[in-house]
Design a protein around this motif. Structure first.
Motif: not given
Length: 215
Positions: A52-54, A95-101, A191-200, A86-93
């Motif tokens: 999931i990328n947000i 790879g980024a959100i779970v470690p942060t929380v 086109q898409v840059v995802s923070i933590g995009g590689a997941g685990v 067009e570059t979409i910046l997203a956050v991976n759940v």
């Protein structure tokens, strides 16, 4: 038949390595105070969250015409026409959100000053190592950040070293590699840059987990 054993070993080796990776991650979570069940659930949540990328922002950049090739002799220069990138910046759940929380959760159970100091040191170190790669994102050497996070945590954390290693690894990588390089990320042409995009298997997740394991 004897000749089948090498083939079978080659086929099973990726599964064995993947199982070893999950065992190490689960053991690392257990060092952070989670029960085996809690560690397994957190790992599974990270795994499925990696799908999931947000999206959080979208940037449009004008790209002028640029030469893409030529012939010798009479020079014929070919130009790529101007376009809007067009570059979409997203956050991976996962790879980024779970470690942060989880890092914030550990922060409530860990001495604040050593954790913040360790995070600041790792942030500076990771930021110095981070290199923007056009079309890809920000890359950081895989082994150095967890080693530095673990070393700093051992020096500053005492009995809280595993938790401080995880906190400094997660937050230091997130801030040093991604947040401080946001202007560069938007100009990399992806086109898409995802923070933590590689997941685990992303740097934020791996650095925090293996830093805690090493500590």
């Amino acid at each position: 038949m004897p000749f089948l054993w090498p083939i079978l070993l080659i086929l099973l080796l990726p599964l064995l390595l993947l199982n070893l990776f999950f065992q190490l991650v689960t053991f690392s979570f257990a060092k952070l105070g989670l029960t085996p069940t809690g560690a397994t659930f957190l790992l599974l949540f990270s795994l499925f969250g990696s799908l999931i990328n947000i999206p959080i922002s979208e940037t449009r950049t004008y790209v002028p015409p640029e030469p893409v090739g030529y012939f010798r002799g009479p020079v014929w220069v070919y130009y790529r026409p101007p376009r809007v990138q067009e570059t979409i910046l997203a956050v991976n759940v996962g790879g980024a959100i779970v470690p942060t929380v989880f890092g914030f959760y550990l922060l409530t159970r860990t001495p604040l000053v050593p954790a913040l100091l360790a995070t600041a040191i790792v942030t500076v170190f990771v930021h110095l190592l981070a290199r923007p790669v056009p079309g890809v994102g920000i890359q950081v050497p895989a082994l150095l950040p967890p080693l530095v996070s673990a070393l700093v945590a051992i020096l500053l954390g005492g009995e809280h070293a595993p938790a401080i290693a995880y906190i400094s690894g997660a937050f230091g990588t997130l801030i040093g590699a991604d947040l401080l390089n946001l202007p560069k990320i938007r100009s990399l042409g992806a086109q898409v840059v995802s923070i933590g995009g590689a997941g685990v298997f992303d740097g934020i997740f791996l650095v925090s987990v293996f830093a805690a394991l090493l500590a």
